[in-house]
Scaffold this active site. Structure first.
Site, PDB file in Angstrom:
ATOM      1  N   GLY A   1       9.075   6.966 -10.468  1.00  0.00           N
ATOM      2  CA  GLY A   1       9.424   6.452  -9.150  1.00  0.00           C
ATOM      3  C   GLY A   1      10.823   5.897  -9.074  1.00  0.00           C
ATOM      4  CB  CYS A   2      12.233   3.507  -6.619  1.00  0.00           C
ATOM      5  SG  CYS A   2      11.532   4.272  -5.124  1.00  0.00           S
ATOM      6  CE1 TYR A   3       9.207   2.524 -13.237  1.00  0.00           C
ATOM      7  CE2 TYR A   3       8.591   0.969 -11.514  1.00  0.00           C
ATOM      8  CZ  TYR A   3       8.234   1.821 -12.542  1.00  0.00           C
ATOM      9  OH  TYR A   3       6.909   1.975 -12.875  1.00  0.00           O
TER      10      TYR A   3
END
Length: 362
Positions: free
Chosen positions: A159-161
């Site tokens: 995901g985003c991280y």
């Protein structure tokens, strides 16, 4: 003749030099189609209740997003990808397999306009919006003409991280192999995962996301953003707040309205930064949404303009999952600011990933 003390000092300096991993440049790329205004019209028309439709429109206007880009041409128009029967996961993944490597290669090309990218020894690729084998890493080896001996690492479905994880991995590689030249690539095609839903909260979640790619060269020595201490924390009892569910019609994003509050609470207690917030000159915070950036600013008591790089990326591109943070770092590299920095991102878990960095005088 130099004595033992001089030799020890030279060895110490060499250890310091070899232990520094630096982002020397970042190239970025987005597709050609701006889908944001058309999506707002399309999504609003799907909401039957007048008051809920008005709420969606107000929230869209307050989102802080002006543009989002897609590899799909007019995806919500009649005859577009989502204009008839809802595409299957297989159909979406076929587009991902074709388009993701090409968009990633464009980001690498933009990187090559800033710095020489010869002699690559390692390739780290982060992506969570698709699956294909052979993977994007292997496709990039061919597209870019890299040596077949290049060592590869795929950071998938985090995901985003994932950008933090990819940069952290590059840092570990350079610190263990001082001569390494690591190509870090983040590529996401979020627009492939639109869902057949007419509820306000899922539509607002889909409103956030766009496509994008970024590529960075990480190696030893000075000349850009020096990567410092990584840190990570999974926030207890928040696993359901950010979730991607794999189904027959793509990956369904669940983004709870409780996320900003949970992030603020975590920054006030669970997540401990390696350095005091008041000592940080530069903030590279994942532009996950306006409310998330507002929550970070409030929790850390930041100056009004502290997250301007993140807000600018959000306005121009929306949330591109893992690629977003790299776009923020690219703005910092392009600017004249120097000093101590923190890169920070949130994603499924609910988890926080981050690292310190230092931007020296260009």
């Amino acid at each position: 003749m130099a004595g033992p003390g001089h030799r020890a000092s030279a060895q110490q300096r060499q250890r310091i030099i070899s232990s520094t991993a630096t982002i020397h440049a970042i190239g970025t790329a987005v597709p050609m189609t701006d889908v944001h205004p058309a999506f707002i019209d399309w999504a609003g028309a799907r909401i039957a209740d007048r008051r809920e439709r008005a709420l969606f429109v107000r929230m869209a206007q307050r989102s802080g997003i002006a543009h989002r880009w897609s590899v799909l041409e007019s995806p919500t128009a009649q005859g577009g990808f989502y204009g008839a029967a809802w595409p299957t996961t297989a159909q979406r993944m076929a587009i991902y397999a074709d388009e993701a490597p090409l968009l990633a290669a464009r980001a690498v090309s933009a990187l090559g306009e800033q710095v020489a990218i010869d002699g690559i020894t390692h390739l780290v690729v982060a992506s969570c919006t698709g699956f294909t084998a052979p993977g994007i890493d292997q496709r990039l080896i061919t597209l870019l003409g890299l040596a077949p001996s290049v060592e590869r690492l795929m950071v998938g479905y985090m995901g985003c991280y994932a950008a933090i994880v990819a940069l952290r991995s590059a840092r570990h590689i350079v610190r263990s192999e001082p001569g390494a030249r690591v190509l870090v690539v983040c590529v996401e095609l979020s627009s492939l995962h639109l869902q057949d839903d007419a509820r306000v909260e899922p539509l607002l979640a889909m409103l956030q996301f766009g496509d994008g790619a970024a590529a960075a060269l990480v190696s030893g020595g000075p000349g850009g953003i020096a990567l410092g201490q990584p840190f990570a924390m999974t926030v207890p009892d928040t696993a359901g707040l950010i979730r991607w569910d794999l189904g027959d019609h793509g990956f369904a994003m669940h983004l709870s309205g409780e996320v900003p509050g949970a992030i603020a609470q975590a920054l006030a207690g669970t997540v401990t930064l390696p350095v005091p917030a008041e000592s940080v000159d530069l903030w590279a915070v994942h532009a996950g949404g306006r409310s998330i950036l507002d929550a970070v600013a409030r929790a850390l008591d930041l100056a009004p303009d502290a997250l301007e790089h993140s807000r600018a990326v959000l306005r121009a591109f929306g949330n591109m999952s893992s690629a977003t943070l790299m776009f923020v770092l690219a703005r910092i590299l392009a600017g004249g600011e120097t000093g101590q920095g923190i890169a920070l991102a949130f994603g499924p878990g609910l988890a926080a990933e981050g690292l310190t960095f230092r931007r020296e005088t260009p």
